[in-house]
Design a protein around this motif. Sequence first.
Motif, mmCIF file in Angstrom:
data_model
loop_
_atom_site.group_PDB
_atom_site.id
_atom_site.type_symbol
_atom_site.label_atom_id
_atom_site.label_comp_id
_atom_site.label_asym_id
_atom_site.label_seq_id
_atom_site.Cartn_x
_atom_site.Cartn_y
_atom_site.Cartn_z
ATOM 1 N N ALA A 33 0.832 -1.209 0.000
ATOM 2 C CA ALA A 33 0.000 0.000 0.000
ATOM 3 C C ALA A 33 0.863 1.255 0.000
ATOM 4 N N ARG A 34 1.963 1.242 0.749
ATOM 5 C CA ARG A 34 2.846 2.405 0.786
ATOM 6 C C ARG A 34 3.519 2.645 -0.565
ATOM 7 N N ALA A 35 3.897 1.558 -1.248
ATOM 8 C CA ALA A 35 4.500 1.708 -2.577
ATOM 9 C C ALA A 35 3.477 2.231 -3.568
ATOM 10 N N THR A 36 2.243 1.781 -3.451
ATOM 11 C CA THR A 36 1.176 2.214 -4.357
ATOM 12 C C THR A 36 0.791 3.664 -4.102
ATOM 13 N N ASP A 37 0.631 4.029 -2.840
ATOM 14 C CA ASP A 37 0.143 5.360 -2.478
ATOM 15 C C ASP A 37 1.203 6.454 -2.577
ATOM 16 N N ALA A 38 2.443 6.126 -2.279
ATOM 17 C CA ALA A 38 3.503 7.145 -2.270
ATOM 18 C C ALA A 38 4.587 6.785 -3.282
ATOM 19 N N ALA A 39 5.479 5.911 -2.887
ATOM 20 C CA ALA A 39 6.575 5.478 -3.766
ATOM 21 C C ALA A 39 7.214 4.239 -3.170
ATOM 22 N N MET A 40 7.910 3.518 -4.004
ATOM 23 C CA MET A 40 8.726 2.393 -3.558
ATOM 24 C C MET A 40 10.080 2.971 -3.176
ATOM 25 N N ARG A 41 10.383 2.989 -1.897
ATOM 26 C CA ARG A 41 11.626 3.581 -1.394
ATOM 27 C C ARG A 41 12.716 2.525 -1.364
ATOM 28 N N VAL A 42 13.781 2.776 -2.116
ATOM 29 C CA VAL A 42 14.847 1.788 -2.270
ATOM 30 C C VAL A 42 16.189 2.412 -1.924
ATOM 31 N N GLY A 43 16.911 1.751 -1.040
ATOM 32 C CA GLY A 43 18.254 2.184 -0.688
ATOM 33 C C GLY A 43 19.260 1.633 -1.675
ATOM 34 N N ALA A 44 20.284 2.430 -1.998
ATOM 35 C CA ALA A 44 21.307 2.000 -2.945
ATOM 36 C C ALA A 44 22.695 2.341 -2.416
ATOM 37 N N SER A 45 23.564 1.325 -2.415
ATOM 38 C CA SER A 45 24.975 1.503 -2.071
ATOM 39 C C SER A 45 25.803 1.257 -3.320
ATOM 40 N N HIS A 46 26.725 2.161 -3.583
ATOM 41 C CA HIS A 46 27.595 2.039 -4.762
ATOM 42 C C HIS A 46 28.333 0.700 -4.705
ATOM 43 N N ASP A 47 28.130 -0.137 -5.715
ATOM 44 C CA ASP A 47 28.694 -1.482 -5.759
ATOM 45 C C ASP A 47 28.832 -1.908 -7.225
ATOM 46 N N PRO A 48 29.733 -1.212 -7.967
ATOM 47 C CA PRO A 48 29.853 -1.479 -9.396
ATOM 48 C C PRO A 48 30.316 -2.923 -9.667
ATOM 49 N N PRO A 49 29.865 -3.526 -10.742
ATOM 50 C CA PRO A 49 29.016 -2.969 -11.800
ATOM 51 C C PRO A 49 27.522 -3.147 -11.521
ATOM 52 N N HIS A 50 27.168 -3.784 -10.406
ATOM 53 C CA HIS A 50 25.772 -4.122 -10.117
ATOM 54 C C HIS A 50 24.927 -2.906 -9.740
ATOM 55 N N VAL A 51 25.524 -1.998 -8.971
ATOM 56 C CA VAL A 51 24.855 -0.759 -8.566
ATOM 57 C C VAL A 51 25.870 0.372 -8.717
ATOM 58 N N TRP A 80 14.781 6.737 -4.825
ATOM 59 C CA TRP A 80 16.080 6.217 -4.420
ATOM 60 C C TRP A 80 16.595 6.928 -3.181
ATOM 61 N N MET A 81 17.156 6.159 -2.260
ATOM 62 C CA MET A 81 17.805 6.676 -1.059
ATOM 63 C C MET A 81 19.280 6.270 -1.160
ATOM 64 N N VAL A 82 20.158 7.233 -1.306
ATOM 65 C CA VAL A 82 21.591 6.945 -1.409
ATOM 66 C C VAL A 82 22.243 7.416 -0.120
ATOM 67 N N ARG A 83 22.697 6.448 0.666
ATOM 68 C CA ARG A 83 23.295 6.731 1.979
ATOM 69 C C ARG A 83 24.309 5.633 2.282
ATOM 70 N N PRO A 84 25.055 5.744 3.370
ATOM 71 C CA PRO A 84 25.946 4.644 3.761
ATOM 72 C C PRO A 84 25.149 3.353 4.000
ATOM 73 N N HIS A 85 25.762 2.234 3.678
ATOM 74 C CA HIS A 85 25.093 0.940 3.679
ATOM 75 C C HIS A 85 24.439 0.589 5.018
ATOM 76 N N ASP A 86 25.150 0.748 6.129
ATOM 77 C CA ASP A 86 24.573 0.365 7.425
ATOM 78 C C ASP A 86 23.334 1.184 7.761
ATOM 79 N N GLY A 87 23.328 2.453 7.436
ATOM 80 C CA GLY A 87 22.138 3.279 7.667
ATOM 81 C C GLY A 87 20.957 2.809 6.839
ATOM 82 N N LEU A 88 21.224 2.415 5.597
ATOM 83 C CA LEU A 88 20.151 1.885 4.738
ATOM 84 C C LEU A 88 19.609 0.578 5.306
ATOM 85 N N MET A 89 20.504 -0.293 5.756
ATOM 86 C CA MET A 89 20.068 -1.586 6.276
ATOM 87 C C MET A 89 19.280 -1.421 7.581
ATOM 88 N N HIS A 90 19.668 -0.464 8.398
ATOM 89 C CA HIS A 90 18.900 -0.193 9.617
ATOM 90 C C HIS A 90 17.492 0.295 9.250
#
Length: 158
Positions: A33-51, A80-90
Amino acid sequence: MPRLSCHALFGLLAGALLAGCDQYPRDADDMTARATDAAMRVGASHDPPHVVVSASGAVTGEEAAVIERFADARGYRVEWMVRPHDGLMHALEQAHLHAVIGGHDRRSPWRSRVAWSRPRLVRGRDGVLQERRIALPPGQSGWQLAFDRHLIEREHAR
């Protein structure tokens, strides 16, 4: 006064219990419902070539493309949420994000604290096939089932 048989009483009780049940599997925190009503919030950590996270904050790479295809198939907008990995995982552990891509390590302390998508085999920088998973919020069985179904049906996950 007529007496109800045990079978009739059991049938009435079972019907009442089933009528009170939500749809299963379900999202404990209304992720769909949150993804439908607002947005799908996704965290991303730089991890080339995958991210790949550019200096401007744009997120690309094959894992970002998987997220975009999942969102497009359901009509979600990706935030997209771009932040340090541990903060995203928390944040993911607290169900504030719908997924986290990139930066995962087999020895990570997060392995047992969040949920994980079905594995996908992809080529690394060295050309060797490796298993990759996307981190998902724990306790969101409906959300995880929808994501995993997408991976199996459209992304050739195992």
